[in-house]
Scaffold this motif. Structure first.
Motif, PDB file in Angstrom:
ATOM      1  N   GLU A   5     -84.184  25.536  24.918  1.00 44.88           N
ATOM      2  CA  GLU A   5     -85.117  26.640  25.197  1.00 44.88           C
ATOM      3  C   GLU A   5     -86.544  26.105  25.365  1.00 44.88           C
ATOM      4  OE1 GLU A   5     -84.048  30.182  23.939  1.00 44.88           O
ATOM      5  OE2 GLU A   5     -85.995  31.157  24.212  1.00 44.88           O
ATOM      6  N   GLU A   6     -86.907  25.148  24.486  1.00 44.01           N
ATOM      7  CA  GLU A   6     -88.287  24.621  24.542  1.00 44.01           C
ATOM      8  C   GLU A   6     -88.517  23.831  25.837  1.00 44.01           C
ATOM      9  OE1 GLU A   6     -89.451  22.571  20.937  1.00 44.01           O
ATOM     10  OE2 GLU A   6     -90.883  21.339  22.090  1.00 44.01           O
ATOM     11  N   PHE A   7     -87.523  23.041  26.256  1.00 44.45           N
ATOM     12  CA  PHE A   7     -87.737  22.149  27.406  1.00 44.45           C
ATOM     13  C   PHE A   7     -87.348  22.755  28.748  1.00 44.45           C
ATOM     14  CE2 PHE A   7     -88.359  19.272  24.022  1.00 44.45           C
ATOM     15  CZ  PHE A   7     -89.175  18.282  24.528  1.00 44.45           C
ATOM     16  N   PHE A   8     -86.440  23.736  28.724  1.00 43.84           N
ATOM     17  CA  PHE A   8     -85.991  24.297  30.012  1.00 43.84           C
ATOM     18  C   PHE A   8     -86.246  25.797  30.112  1.00 43.84           C
ATOM     19  CE2 PHE A   8     -83.348  20.574  29.107  1.00 43.84           C
ATOM     20  CZ  PHE A   8     -83.645  19.807  30.218  1.00 43.84           C
ATOM     21  N   GLY A   9     -86.763  26.391  29.052  1.00 40.03           N
ATOM     22  CA  GLY A   9     -86.974  27.846  29.048  1.00 40.03           C
ATOM     23  C   GLY A   9     -85.651  28.535  28.797  1.00 40.03           C
ATOM     24  N   PRO A  10     -85.666  29.872  28.634  1.00 38.36           N
ATOM     25  CA  PRO A  10     -84.396  30.574  28.437  1.00 38.36           C
ATOM     26  C   PRO A  10     -83.541  30.439  29.709  1.00 38.36           C
ATOM     27  CG  PRO A  10     -86.294  32.089  28.394  1.00 38.36           C
ATOM     28  CD  PRO A  10     -86.844  30.725  28.662  1.00 38.36           C
ATOM     29  N   LEU A  11     -82.309  29.970  29.561  1.00 39.20           N
ATOM     30  CA  LEU A  11     -81.464  29.770  30.760  1.00 39.20           C
ATOM     31  C   LEU A  11     -80.781  31.087  31.119  1.00 39.20           C
ATOM     32  CD1 LEU A  11     -79.859  26.287  30.040  1.00 39.20           C
ATOM     33  CD2 LEU A  11     -81.960  26.833  31.272  1.00 39.20           C
ATOM     34  N   PRO A  12     -80.763  31.445  32.412  1.00 40.81           N
ATOM     35  CA  PRO A  12     -80.149  32.722  32.797  1.00 40.81           C
ATOM     36  C   PRO A  12     -78.648  32.718  32.498  1.00 40.81           C
ATOM     37  CG  PRO A  12     -80.958  31.482  34.721  1.00 40.81           C
ATOM     38  CD  PRO A  12     -81.326  30.697  33.515  1.00 40.81           C
ATOM     39  N   PRO A  13     -78.092  33.859  32.044  1.00 39.44           N
ATOM     40  CA  PRO A  13     -76.660  33.923  31.731  1.00 39.44           C
ATOM     41  C   PRO A  13     -75.792  33.501  32.916  1.00 39.44           C
ATOM     42  CG  PRO A  13     -77.774  35.968  31.092  1.00 39.44           C
ATOM     43  CD  PRO A  13     -78.793  35.113  31.769  1.00 39.44           C
ATOM     44  N   GLU A  14     -76.251  33.807  34.171  1.00 45.15           N
ATOM     45  CA  GLU A  14     -75.436  33.423  35.349  1.00 45.15           C
ATOM     46  C   GLU A  14     -75.282  31.910  35.447  1.00 45.15           C
ATOM     47  OE1 GLU A  14     -78.943  35.007  36.745  1.00 45.15           O
ATOM     48  OE2 GLU A  14     -78.103  35.997  34.988  1.00 45.15           O
ATOM     49  N   LEU A  15     -76.326  31.179  35.008  1.00 49.94           N
ATOM     50  CA  LEU A  15     -76.228  29.721  35.041  1.00 49.94           C
ATOM     51  C   LEU A  15     -75.243  29.256  33.960  1.00 49.94           C
ATOM     52  CD1 LEU A  15     -77.137  26.875  35.925  1.00 49.94           C
ATOM     53  CD2 LEU A  15     -79.007  27.053  34.281  1.00 49.94           C
ATOM     54  N   LEU A  16     -75.358  29.840  32.764  1.00 46.14           N
ATOM     55  CA  LEU A  16     -74.475  29.435  31.664  1.00 46.14           C
ATOM     56  C   LEU A  16     -73.015  29.757  31.983  1.00 46.14           C
ATOM     57  CD1 LEU A  16     -76.715  30.462  28.638  1.00 46.14           C
ATOM     58  CD2 LEU A  16     -76.400  28.191  29.620  1.00 46.14           C
ATOM     59  N   ASP A  17     -72.785  30.818  32.797  1.00 47.78           N
ATOM     60  CA  ASP A  17     -71.408  31.178  33.173  1.00 47.78           C
ATOM     61  C   ASP A  17     -70.733  30.066  33.960  1.00 47.78           C
ATOM     62  OD1 ASP A  17     -71.692  33.595  31.980  1.00 47.78           O
ATOM     63  OD2 ASP A  17     -72.088  34.714  33.836  1.00 47.78           O
ATOM     64  N   VAL A  18     -71.540  29.316  34.735  1.00 48.95           N
ATOM     65  CA  VAL A  18     -70.925  28.296  35.613  1.00 48.95           C
ATOM     66  C   VAL A  18     -71.146  26.866  35.121  1.00 48.95           C
ATOM     67  CG1 VAL A  18     -71.030  29.733  37.678  1.00 48.95           C
ATOM     68  CG2 VAL A  18     -72.962  28.243  37.132  1.00 48.95           C
ATOM     69  N   LEU A  19     -71.911  26.721  34.045  1.00 41.43           N
ATOM     70  CA  LEU A  19     -72.178  25.362  33.554  1.00 41.43           C
ATOM     71  C   LEU A  19     -70.881  24.767  32.999  1.00 41.43           C
ATOM     72  CD1 LEU A  19     -74.964  23.961  33.503  1.00 41.43           C
ATOM     73  CD2 LEU A  19     -75.144  24.598  31.090  1.00 41.43           C
ATOM     74  N   PRO A  20     -70.432  23.611  33.529  1.00 34.96           N
ATOM     75  CA  PRO A  20     -69.142  23.093  33.075  1.00 34.96           C
ATOM     76  C   PRO A  20     -69.174  22.635  31.618  1.00 34.96           C
ATOM     77  CG  PRO A  20     -70.181  21.600  34.657  1.00 34.96           C
ATOM     78  CD  PRO A  20     -71.066  22.799  34.544  1.00 34.96           C
ATOM     79  N   ASP A  21     -68.033  22.723  30.966  1.00 31.94           N
ATOM     80  CA  ASP A  21     -67.925  22.262  29.580  1.00 31.94           C
ATOM     81  C   ASP A  21     -68.312  20.782  29.525  1.00 31.94           C
ATOM     82  OD1 ASP A  21     -67.143  22.684  26.852  1.00 31.94           O
ATOM     83  OD2 ASP A  21     -65.441  21.348  27.269  1.00 31.94           O
ATOM     84  N   GLY A  22     -69.133  20.416  28.566  1.00 37.52           N
ATOM     85  CA  GLY A  22     -69.531  19.008  28.432  1.00 37.52           C
ATOM     86  C   GLY A  22     -70.745  18.636  29.261  1.00 37.52           C
ATOM     87  N   PHE A  23     -71.303  19.589  30.027  1.00 30.37           N
ATOM     88  CA  PHE A  23     -72.528  19.288  30.794  1.00 30.37           C
ATOM     89  C   PHE A  23     -73.555  18.674  29.844  1.00 30.37           C
ATOM     90  CE2 PHE A  23     -76.645  19.914  32.605  1.00 30.37           C
ATOM     91  CZ  PHE A  23     -76.460  19.798  33.971  1.00 30.37           C
ATOM     92  N   THR A  24     -74.148  17.563  30.282  1.00 32.91           N
ATOM     93  CA  THR A  24     -75.009  16.790  29.382  1.00 32.91           C
ATOM     94  C   THR A  24     -76.404  16.663  29.959  1.00 32.91           C
ATOM     95  OG1 THR A  24     -73.094  15.557  28.627  1.00 32.91           O
ATOM     96  CG2 THR A  24     -75.229  14.520  28.277  1.00 32.91           C
ATOM     97  N   THR A  25     -77.390  16.739  29.098  1.00 33.68           N
ATOM     98  CA  THR A  25     -78.765  16.492  29.519  1.00 33.68           C
ATOM     99  C   THR A  25     -79.542  15.909  28.338  1.00 33.68           C
ATOM    100  OG1 THR A  25     -80.625  17.412  30.763  1.00 33.68           O
ATOM    101  CG2 THR A  25     -79.722  18.797  29.002  1.00 33.68           C
ATOM    102  N   GLU A  26     -80.805  15.560  28.589  1.00 30.23           N
ATOM    103  CA  GLU A  26     -81.603  14.976  27.509  1.00 30.23           C
ATOM    104  C   GLU A  26     -82.920  15.723  27.374  1.00 30.23           C
ATOM    105  OE1 GLU A  26     -81.110  13.020  30.317  1.00 30.23           O
ATOM    106  OE2 GLU A  26     -79.169  12.243  29.684  1.00 30.23           O
ATOM    107  N   VAL A  27     -83.479  15.667  26.177  1.00 26.60           N
ATOM    108  CA  VAL A  27     -84.865  16.118  25.976  1.00 26.60           C
ATOM    109  C   VAL A  27     -85.583  15.004  25.228  1.00 26.60           C
ATOM    110  CG1 VAL A  27     -84.327  18.580  25.939  1.00 26.60           C
ATOM    111  CG2 VAL A  27     -84.350  17.300  23.784  1.00 26.60           C
ATOM    112  N   CYS A  28     -86.882  14.919  25.458  1.00 27.41           N
ATOM    113  CA  CYS A  28     -87.638  13.827  24.841  1.00 27.41           C
ATOM    114  C   CYS A  28     -88.910  14.382  24.171  1.00 27.41           C
ATOM    115  CB  CYS A  28     -87.984  12.771  25.896  1.00 27.41           C
ATOM    116  SG  CYS A  28     -88.706  11.295  25.166  1.00 27.41           S
ATOM    117  N   PRO A  29     -88.755  14.935  22.961  1.00 25.86           N
ATOM    118  CA  PRO A  29     -89.944  15.446  22.261  1.00 25.86           C
ATOM    119  C   PRO A  29     -90.989  14.357  22.041  1.00 25.86           C
ATOM    120  CG  PRO A  29     -87.919  16.063  21.090  1.00 25.86           C
ATOM    121  CD  PRO A  29     -87.518  15.125  22.184  1.00 25.86           C
TER     122      PRO A  29
END
Ligand SMILES: C[S@@+](CC[C@H](N)C(=O)[O-])C[C@H]1O[C@@H](n2cnc3c(N)ncnc32)[C@H](O)[C@@H]1O
Length: 342
Positions: free
Chosen positions: A181-205
């Protein structure tokens, strides 16, 4: 990642001396040749010359200077072409590692008196001038996050020791949801519906925190970083389902970032949206967000005008410029964020 890169005994950047360049594991714009530093020097001089700071010395602050070669390229050009400006300048290297500091001292021996060192950005000390880095923030340790589609929630990947080797393990509970939420903002539910299981990303505080502190210390002038990275939404695309964390060894991507810690370079793409927001919240104005090709071409256009400090380029310089700006080389992947305070 922090230990693998910076442990004083076995960290990659402590053990290896020739990490960038032909004999090392990767190229940077600095290892292409001195033209990169010369063009930066031309631009920095144009920014610095009009600044008058009654109560502070004019500064160029470089963080992540590695062996000091970029600082030397910049200072040598200023000595020949902007000697008056150089006389009013201090060039400060932010360098936490004593061994790298010793190397930088060797490289910069001819500039004793102009160059100073500091462990970190000094809290509360106002900087009047330019604070910059080249390929610093991609080398800060990241948190690696994954999407659990069945439970519709984010989790963090930790590292565990399994039969004598490092392996990934899911951490539970974790701050993954808050970080997304902090790095990408609230993600729209439509995006989460199609995000594949295990989708990986990084954040760097750590990178955002560094940028926030740099922004806070800038009293007047520019804050600039050059690095490979993306806007926030570019991280969340199918092509990046495995994230951007990479290991490099001898100019080749290495298969496993957890293998042979201290022997391979580890990097992840910089989130420029997060940096930009951190700077703006600290009161900076965003001046530009360019590709390296756009940034250097705009400088070269001005530098080529007669009497500006660049003569006719040699074929070696032309080749350097092509490597620095060609989209298939360093021109498109590297981006430049410039923020300022008047
Ligand atoms: C990829 S290298 C870039 C080297 C050089 N800037 C260049 O362009 O060739 C990253 C450098 O950042 C340094 N570094 C990492 N964390 C740092 C920090 N907090 N402050 C200053 N330097 C740091 C590393 O030790 C390493 O030398």
């Amino acid at each position: 990642m922090e230990l693998a890169l910076y442990c004083p005994l076995c960290g990659y950047y402590e053990k290896k001396t020739d990490t960038p360049g032909r004999r090392g594991d990767y190229y940077t714009s600095v290892s292409v040749g001195p033209l990169f530093g010369q063009l930066l020097a031309f631009q920095f001089a144009a920014w610095l010359e009009p600044i008058r700071c009654a109560d502070a010395r004019l500064l160029i602050v470089e963080a992540g200077a590695h062996d000091g070669r970029l600082a030397r390229d910049i200072l040598q050009w200023l000595r020949v072409h902007r000697a008056e400006l150089l006389a009013r300048l201090e060039y400060r290297l932010i360098e936490p590692s004593p061994s790298r500091r010793a190397r930088q001292r060797e490289t910069l021996g001819e500039f004793t008196g102009t160059v100073r060192w500091a462990d970190d950005l000094a809290i509360g000390e106002p900087v009047c001038g330019v604070i910059f880095s080249n390929e610093l923030l991609d080398a800060f340790p990241v948190h690696r996050l994954g999407w659990d589609a069945r439970h519709r929630r984010w989790f963090e990947w930790g590292v565990t020791l399994c039969k004598g080797r490092f392996d990934w393990t899911r951490l539970d509970p974790s701050d993954a949801g808050r970080w997304i939420e902090e790095f990408f903002g609230p993600l729209p539910p439509e995006l989460l519906d199609v995000l594949p299981d295990g989708f990986t990303t990084e954040v760097c505080p750590a990178a955002t925190d560094w940028w926030r502190r740099a922004a806070a210390s800038l009293k007047r002038g520019k804050l600039l970083t050059i690095d490979y990275g993306l806007e926030a939404e570019e991280f969340l695309q199918p092509a990046r389902a495995a994230g951007t964390l990479r290991a490099y060894r001898r100019h080749q991507p290495a298969a496993d970032p957890l293998a042979e810690p201290g022997e391979q370079d580890l990097t992840a793409h910089v989130n420029f949206t997060a940096l930009r927001r951190a700077g703006e919240l600290a009161g900076l104005k965003t001046e530009a967000f360019h590709t390296q090709a756009q940034f250097l071409t705009a400088i070269a256009e001005r530098a080529w005008q007669p009497g500006r400090g660049f003569g006719r380029w040699t074929s070696a310089e032309t080749r350097q410029f092509q490597t620095l700006t060609h989209p298939e080389h360093l021109g498109r992947g590297f981006r430049v964020l410039i923020q300022s305070r008047d």
